[in-house]
Scaffold this active site. Structure first.
Site, short mmCIF file in Angstrom:
data_model
loop_
_atom_site.label_atom_id
_atom_site.label_comp_id
_atom_site.label_asym_id
_atom_site.label_seq_id
_atom_site.Cartn_x
_atom_site.Cartn_y
_atom_site.Cartn_z
N ASP A 25 45.95 38.23 44.17
CA ASP A 25 45.10 38.19 45.07
C ASP A 25 44.84 39.19 46.30
O ASP A 25 45.74 39.18 47.00
CB ASP A 25 45.10 36.70 46.04
CG ASP A 25 43.89 36.27 46.68
OD1 ASP A 25 42.80 37.14 46.63
OD2 ASP A 25 43.96 34.94 47.02
N ASP A 118 38.33 39.81 43.55
CA ASP A 118 39.49 40.34 44.41
C ASP A 118 40.56 39.37 43.77
O ASP A 118 41.58 39.24 44.57
CB ASP A 118 39.27 39.98 45.77
CG ASP A 118 38.95 38.68 46.08
OD1 ASP A 118 38.40 37.82 45.23
OD2 ASP A 118 38.83 38.01 47.28
N GLU A 119 40.58 38.65 42.68
CA GLU A 119 41.63 37.93 42.09
C GLU A 119 41.78 37.72 40.59
O GLU A 119 40.56 37.61 40.21
CB GLU A 119 41.88 36.68 42.91
CG GLU A 119 40.65 35.58 42.60
CD GLU A 119 40.94 34.17 43.24
OE1 GLU A 119 42.19 33.51 43.21
OE2 GLU A 119 40.02 33.65 43.91
#
Length: 370
Positions: A25, A118-119
């Site tokens: 993350d 983003d993850e």
């Protein structure tokens, strides 16, 4: 029939290896990219978004100290942090950085399941580079992300997706948390249920009324009891309280729909108040549409009334919905058709369906307008 030694040996050899899952993350991704690219923003409370959407898409850690969070109305964010600096989102830049990070992931495994820009989950059961452990793989990935993008990432390492995701949030920012097999149940027991993936604010509030505040509290309930209160989701809650999650990491997970919804503290019936809230919900949902880089032709309004009656209304278009104003306008038209209301509304949701990636082929089937 008595089993011979050869049968026992064959079963042992064929047993699947223990899964090794990493959840990566990126730390305050959008805001961190802006601070990286503009040195004047470093160390300052930064919010990405605001403007015509009126909501925060992302907040730097400096802003979070004041209680500024993503999806918060910009007016509220400004009130909490008068020195907050708003910057316009640059999704093309965020996507480019995300592609850099995913290229790093691909050096370690083919089993990558992106959740957003983003993850992502990574299955590193096969140690492709012979680094010796999932922790070593996660540390090397984090080091490369820092070196190649100038950004930091946090990692959770465990034997299943649920616990890996929880662990990645444990030592943020720029941290790592490893929960090995045999310790998952104890780890879950210490955490508040509101942190559990799949337990939203409304469900968390219902659980708290039942005296369920932590994983340990949840563990004391039987599966039958949980299903009695939460329906089919009760089985999931029973499993995660025991650190059980058999889901596989699925590469290239397709988006079936993108949506957002909001539950109100008090039931709303005033048309102006409902229109204001729907505009806010549309902003949340469209931000997710842009992150996912998808387009769609069908817009669906979700309404839950005060008596918990749930209805949906949809409209499909000949061409993909172009932008936020068009998306919001269609939602408002669907809502307006419900007036006069039979009772107050406790929840509004708006979503985009029949999705496909931008610049790709058309979906095979479109939803029907109601």
């Amino acid at each position: 029939m008595t089993r011979g030694p050869s049968q026992v040996t064959e079963r042992t050899v064929n047993a699947p290896p223990q899964r090794k899952i990493i959840h990566i993350d990126m730390d305050a991704f959008y805001a961190s990219v802006e601070q990286r690219d503009d040195p004047e923003l470093k160390g300052k409370p930064v919010a990405v978004g605001g403007g015509h959407r009126g909501v925060v898409a992302a907040a730097s850690y400096e802003a979070r100290k004041y209680g500024v969070r993503s999806a918060m109305p910009s007016v509220t964010a400004r009130r909490r942090c008068p020195d907050l600096v708003f910057v316009k989102p640059r999704f093309d830049v965020y996507k480019a950085v995300s592609n850099q990070v995913r290229a790093i992931f691909a050096d370690y495994t083919e089993l990558i399941e992106p959740l957003s820009l983003d993850e992502a989950y990574l299955d590193v059961t096969e140690d492709r580079l012979a680094l010796g452990s999932a922790r070593a793989i996660a540390e090397q990935i984090r080091a490369r992300i820092r070196a190649e993008t100038g950004l930091t990432a946090s990692a959770g390492v465990s034997y299943c997706k649920f616990i890996a995701k929880l662990a990645s949030d444990q030592n943020k920012p720029d941290g790592i948390c490893v929960i090995p097999p045999g310790r998952g149940e104890a780890f879950v027991a210490t955490l508040p249920v509101k942190r559990f993936h799949g337990v939203g604010p409304v469900t968390a509030a219902r659980m708290e009324k039942l005296g369920i505040h932590t994983g340990a509290d949840l563990h004391r309930w039987s599966q039958a009891e949980l299903e009695g209160h939460f329906g089919s989701s009760g089985g999931w809650y029973w499993k995660i309280a025991r650190g059980i999650d058999e889901r596989e990491v699925k590469p290239d997970r397709p988006y079936k729909s993108v949506s957002a919804e909001r539950t109100f503290d008090t039931d709303l019936i005033d048309p102006i108040a409902l229109a204001t809230e729907l505009t806010r919900v549309a902003g949340y949902a469209w931000d997710r549409v842009e992150r996912a880089e998808v387009v769609g032709r069908t817009i669906t309004l979700k309404v839950k009334f005060a008596d918990f009656t749930l209805i949906t209304r949809s409209r499909s278009f000949m061409a993909p919905v172009a932008d936020l104003p068009a998306f919001a306008a269609a939602g408002h038209a669907l809502l307006a058709a419900l007036f006069p209301l039979p009772r107050g509304i406790r929840l509004l949701g708006l979503g985009l369906h029949t999705l496909h990636e931008r610049d790709s082929g058309e979906p095979e089937q479109l939803g029907l307008a109601i």
